[in-house]
Structure formats: structure tokens, C-alpha cells
Design a protein around this motif. Structure first.
Motif, PDB file in Angstrom:
ATOM      1  N   MET A  78      19.064  71.112 -66.408  1.00  0.00           N
ATOM      2  CA  MET A  78      18.902  69.660 -66.505  1.00  0.00           C
ATOM      3  C   MET A  78      19.857  68.935 -65.544  1.00  0.00           C
ATOM      4  SD  MET A  78      16.413  69.070 -68.376  1.00  0.00           S
ATOM      5  CE  MET A  78      15.350  70.271 -69.171  1.00  0.00           C
ATOM      6  N   LYS A  79      21.045  69.502 -65.366  1.00  0.00           N
ATOM      7  CA  LYS A  79      21.975  68.906 -64.404  1.00  0.00           C
ATOM      8  C   LYS A  79      21.430  69.015 -62.986  1.00  0.00           C
ATOM      9  CE  LYS A  79      26.216  69.775 -67.056  1.00  0.00           C
ATOM     10  NZ  LYS A  79      27.460  70.596 -67.138  1.00  0.00           N
ATOM     11  N   ARG A  80      20.911  70.181 -62.635  1.00  0.00           N
ATOM     12  CA  ARG A  80      20.369  70.387 -61.283  1.00  0.00           C
ATOM     13  C   ARG A  80      19.173  69.485 -61.015  1.00  0.00           C
ATOM     14  NH1 ARG A  80      20.659  75.865 -62.672  1.00  0.00           N
ATOM     15  NH2 ARG A  80      18.382  75.994 -62.675  1.00  0.00           N
ATOM     16  N   GLU A  81      18.383  69.243 -62.051  1.00  0.00           N
ATOM     17  CA  GLU A  81      17.173  68.423 -61.895  1.00  0.00           C
ATOM     18  C   GLU A  81      17.447  66.940 -62.118  1.00  0.00           C
ATOM     19  OE1 GLU A  81      14.195  69.428 -60.913  1.00  0.00           O
ATOM     20  OE2 GLU A  81      14.815  71.517 -60.724  1.00  0.00           O
ATOM     21  N   ASN A  82      18.713  66.588 -62.286  1.00  0.00           N
ATOM     22  CA  ASN A  82      19.117  65.188 -62.502  1.00  0.00           C
ATOM     23  C   ASN A  82      18.432  64.559 -63.714  1.00  0.00           C
ATOM     24  OD1 ASN A  82      20.903  64.961 -60.228  1.00  0.00           O
ATOM     25  ND2 ASN A  82      19.094  64.907 -58.912  1.00  0.00           N
ATOM     26  N   GLN A  83      18.286  65.360 -64.762  1.00  0.00           N
ATOM     27  CA  GLN A  83      17.704  64.870 -66.008  1.00  0.00           C
ATOM     28  C   GLN A  83      18.818  64.470 -66.970  1.00  0.00           C
ATOM     29  OE1 GLN A  83      14.484  64.370 -66.411  1.00  0.00           O
ATOM     30  NE2 GLN A  83      13.963  65.291 -64.413  1.00  0.00           N
ATOM     31  N   LYS A  84      18.465  63.621 -67.919  1.00  0.00           N
ATOM     32  CA  LYS A  84      19.473  63.061 -68.820  1.00  0.00           C
ATOM     33  C   LYS A  84      19.892  64.059 -69.896  1.00  0.00           C
ATOM     34  CE  LYS A  84      19.295  58.703 -69.706  1.00  0.00           C
ATOM     35  NZ  LYS A  84      18.927  57.369 -70.226  1.00  0.00           N
ATOM     36  N   ILE A  85      21.196  64.205 -70.051  1.00  0.00           N
ATOM     37  CA  ILE A  85      21.783  64.995 -71.129  1.00  0.00           C
ATOM     38  C   ILE A  85      22.547  64.019 -72.024  1.00  0.00           C
ATOM     39  CG2 ILE A  85      23.414  66.824 -71.730  1.00  0.00           C
ATOM     40  CD1 ILE A  85      22.847  68.047 -68.949  1.00  0.00           C
ATOM     41  N   LEU A  86      22.077  63.840 -73.240  1.00  0.00           N
ATOM     42  CA  LEU A  86      22.709  62.886 -74.147  1.00  0.00           C
ATOM     43  C   LEU A  86      23.994  63.447 -74.751  1.00  0.00           C
ATOM     44  CD1 LEU A  86      19.548  61.533 -76.008  1.00  0.00           C
ATOM     45  CD2 LEU A  86      20.750  60.505 -74.077  1.00  0.00           C
ATOM     46  N   THR A  87      23.955  64.728 -75.128  1.00  0.00           N
ATOM     47  CA  THR A  87      25.141  65.391 -75.677  1.00  0.00           C
ATOM     48  C   THR A  87      25.246  66.768 -75.038  1.00  0.00           C
ATOM     49  OG1 THR A  87      24.864  64.278 -77.820  1.00  0.00           O
ATOM     50  CG2 THR A  87      26.307  66.195 -77.769  1.00  0.00           C
ATOM     51  N   PRO A  88      26.263  66.995 -74.198  1.00  0.00           N
ATOM     52  CA  PRO A  88      26.452  68.330 -73.628  1.00  0.00           C
ATOM     53  C   PRO A  88      26.670  69.354 -74.733  1.00  0.00           C
ATOM     54  CG  PRO A  88      27.803  66.699 -72.492  1.00  0.00           C
ATOM     55  CD  PRO A  88      27.271  66.030 -73.726  1.00  0.00           C
ATOM     56  N   LEU A  89      26.557  70.608 -74.386  1.00  0.00           N
ATOM     57  CA  LEU A  89      26.664  71.701 -75.344  1.00  0.00           C
ATOM     58  C   LEU A  89      27.877  71.518 -76.254  1.00  0.00           C
ATOM     59  CD1 LEU A  89      25.369  74.372 -76.182  1.00  0.00           C
ATOM     60  CD2 LEU A  89      26.800  75.513 -74.487  1.00  0.00           C
ATOM     61  N   VAL A  90      27.622  71.508 -77.558  1.00  0.00           N
ATOM     62  CA  VAL A  90      28.680  71.246 -78.530  1.00  0.00           C
ATOM     63  C   VAL A  90      28.406  72.066 -79.789  1.00  0.00           C
ATOM     64  CG1 VAL A  90      27.457  69.288 -79.562  1.00  0.00           C
ATOM     65  CG2 VAL A  90      29.944  69.393 -79.726  1.00  0.00           C
ATOM     66  N   SER A  91      29.467  72.388 -80.529  1.00  0.00           N
ATOM     67  CA  SER A  91      29.333  73.084 -81.805  1.00  0.00           C
ATOM     68  C   SER A  91      29.349  72.066 -82.935  1.00  0.00           C
ATOM     69  CB  SER A  91      30.484  74.078 -82.000  1.00  0.00           C
ATOM     70  OG  SER A  91      30.412  75.126 -81.049  1.00  0.00           O
ATOM     71  N   LEU A  92      28.436  72.237 -83.898  1.00  0.00           N
ATOM     72  CA  LEU A  92      28.341  71.343 -85.045  1.00  0.00           C
ATOM     73  C   LEU A  92      28.628  72.128 -86.311  1.00  0.00           C
ATOM     74  CD1 LEU A  92      25.096  69.305 -84.234  1.00  0.00           C
ATOM     75  CD2 LEU A  92      27.460  68.741 -83.674  1.00  0.00           C
ATOM     76  N   ASP A  93      29.522  71.583 -87.126  1.00  0.00           N
ATOM     77  CA  ASP A  93      29.894  72.234 -88.383  1.00  0.00           C
ATOM     78  C   ASP A  93      29.170  71.592 -89.553  1.00  0.00           C
ATOM     79  OD1 ASP A  93      31.763  73.883 -87.069  1.00  0.00           O
ATOM     80  OD2 ASP A  93      33.280  72.281 -87.152  1.00  0.00           O
ATOM     81  N   THR A  94      28.737  72.417 -90.496  1.00  0.00           N
ATOM     82  CA  THR A  94      28.224  71.956 -91.773  1.00  0.00           C
ATOM     83  C   THR A  94      29.085  72.597 -92.848  1.00  0.00           C
ATOM     84  OG1 THR A  94      25.952  71.742 -90.960  1.00  0.00           O
ATOM     85  CG2 THR A  94      26.243  71.912 -93.334  1.00  0.00           C
TER      86      THR A  94
END
Length: 298
Positions: A218-234
Motif C-alpha cells: 500500500m505504501k508503494r502504491e501510494n494508497q491510504k493506510i489509516l492505522t499502520p501495523l499495530v497490536s491490539l489487546d483484549t
């Protein structure tokens, strides 16, 4: 693309009582799990809100092999303005049609054997008065797009979805990752797609190892990333990794690592009771209306 699954669609709900009644009593879905959070999600799963919120997963069966709904409730937020982005979920269930009639839930026949109804909040559902041999009655999610070809390039060429149907005249296309999964229908509209405040999010899983590559693509194609790779805890459950994208019309797309998500999404036999207890307690939580304000940047 091998290993990818359609998981769920995220709805913001303002009335949990009526919403639970619709999904449980009208559609006939089950409460698969219910989770409470004291602060907003790092990936904005609950929208642009910082306060207490809850997540309720509802569906016709386990999340491993059913497309389900994620109902996010922000304490103190009673309603959300609808846009034209979400056009409906279609499912095949004669039982749901029967339930709606018995409960006098409004139904409008829009085609032979197809009934339009609305969940609380105005979200449209299309109920086909038939049963299919497949395990999951949920057939497709329909989203509005302003440029069908541009959207097809994104969803098919970049995200790897197979195009099952394409109708230039009607400006619609049907895509999916597998024959036995819920499909994504893109419907062209005139003018811009408006997400308003009720905007949702569609979620898919992929092998965890693919997430960094997807983000790089997505970065190479200049597409929108709303939240970069992140860990979510429950609390008390598995930690998952996600990346949140946006298509050319701003539809939010969540990709989550499949391995951990299968662990997180196991059915909780206490899910229905947890939801009922939370709704009962919510009557005394009016002060959250003042606490749960949109984030300053929104």
C-alpha cells in the motif's frame, strides 16, 4: 488469494436494546462474544471516540466459518448520522422473514421473495425468503463506490480478490476470496461516497506473515493506510495484529492476522449474558454521555 477470509462488518450502534432484539429475535443470530473496554481502540475500531465502549459479535455460527456483524457501542452516543456508503447486507433465511412478520418488524418486498428491512440506526438488510444448503446464510455486503473500475483495480489487483461478476451497465461487481465465503458487492453511484458519522468497516484475515507485506504494498502504491501495523489487546484474550486501510472511496478495511484472530474469536458461552448484564448496568451510566466525546482531531 489463498488463506484470506471475509470476517465481519463493523456497525456503530446507539441503542443496544433494540439492536440486540433485531439481530437475535428477527435475524435469528447468536451472540458469539461480548467485550467491554474502558478506553478507545488504538485502531479506532469504535470510531473517533476515546471513552468507554463495547464490542458484540453476532452471527449465525462460529466466526471461523461465518461472516458476522461487529456491533460497537460507545457509551453516551445515542445515534449516528448515516451516509450513502453502506448499501446493505443480503442474507438467505426464510426463518428471518418469518420472525420479522411475527414480531411485526417492518418489511418491504423489493423483488420476488426479497424483503428489505432496517436494523436500528437505519442499516439496510435484504432478506431472501429461502434457505440455502451452505452453512452461512450471509451472502454479501454491498458498498457504494464512485468509480467502479478504480475500485476494482484496488480490491482485485491490490487486495487479491477474485471478480465473480461484473455488470458495466448496472455499474456493479461481485468479489470474494473464496466460493464459500461472504462476497463483497461494489455498486457504482453518481457523485461522491459520503461516510457521515455512521461509517463502518469491513474486516478480513490473512496469515500474520502477510501483514507487513500488505502494508508495504500500500505504501508503494501510494494508497491510504489509516492505522499502520499495530497490536491490539483484549483483556483475558489473544492479542492480534492489524493494519487498517482505506479504499479509493474511503471505505475502511481491516486486515488481521488469522492465527491469533481464530484464538480471539472463539465463541464465549457467556456472551449473551455478558451483553444482557452490560445493557442492564448501562441504565445507570448516563454520566458517560459527558465523558465520551469525539477526539479533538476529528
Amino acid at each position: 488469494m489463498a488463506g484470506r477470509r471475509a470476517l465481519h462488518f463493523v456497525f456503530k450502534v446507539g441503542n443496544r436494546f433494540q439492536t440486540a432484539r433485531f439481530y437475535r429475535d428477527v435475524l435469528g443470530m447468536k451472540i458469539l462474544r461480548h467485550e467491554e473496554f474502558e478506553e478507545g481502540c488504538k485502531a479506532a475500531c469504535n470510531g473517533p471516540y476515546d471513552g468507554k465502549w463495547s464490542k458484540t459479535m453476532v452471527g449465525f455460527g462460529p466466526e471461523d466459518d461465518h461472516f458476522v456483524a461487529e456491533l460497537t457501542y460507545n457509551y453516551g452516543i445515542g445515534d449516528y448520522k448515516l451516509g450513502n456508503d453502506f448499501m446493505g447486507i443480503t442474507l438467505a433465511s426464510s426463518q428471518a422473514v418469518s420472525n420479522a412478520r411475527k414480531l411485526e418488524w417492518p418489511l418491504t418486498e423489493v423483488a420476488d421473495g426479497v424483503f428489505e428491512t432496517e436494523a436500528p440506526g437505519g442499516y439496510k438488510f435484504y432478506l431472501q425468503n429461502r434457505n440455502l444448503p451452505q452453512a452461512d446464510p450471509v451472502l454479501k455486503v454491498t458498498l457504494a463506490v464512485s468509480d467502479l473500475q478504480k475500485s476494482l483495480n484496488y480490491w482485485s489487483n491490490l487486495l487479491g480478490m477474485k471478480i465473480y461478476e461484473k455488470d458495466e451497465e448496472k455499474q456493479r461487481a461481485l468479489l470474494g476470496y473464496a466460493d464459500n465465503q461472504c462476497k463483497l458487492e461494489l455498486q457504482g453511484i453518481k457523485g461522491a461516497v459520503d461516510h457521515a458519522a455512521a461509517f463502518g468497516r469491513i474486516a478480513f484475515s490473512c496469515p500474520k506473515k502477510e501483514l507487513p507485506d500488505l502494508e508495504d504494498l500500500m505504501k508503494r502504491e501510494n494508497q491510504k493506510i489509516l492505522t499502520p501495523l499495530v497490536s491490539l489487546d483484549t483483556p483475558g484474550k489473544a492479542t492480534v495484529q492489524v493494519v487498517i486501510l482505506a479504499d479509493p472511496d474511503g471505505h475502511e478495511i481491516c486486515f488481521v492476522g488469522d492465527e491469533a484472530f481464530r484464538e480471539l474469536s472463539k465463541i464465549d458461552p457467556d456472551g449473551s449474558k455478558l451483553l444482557d448484564d452490560a445493557m442492564a448496568a448501562d441504565k445507570s451510566d448516563e454520566w458517560f454521555a459527558k465523558q465520551n466525546k469525539p477526539k479533538a482531531s476529528v
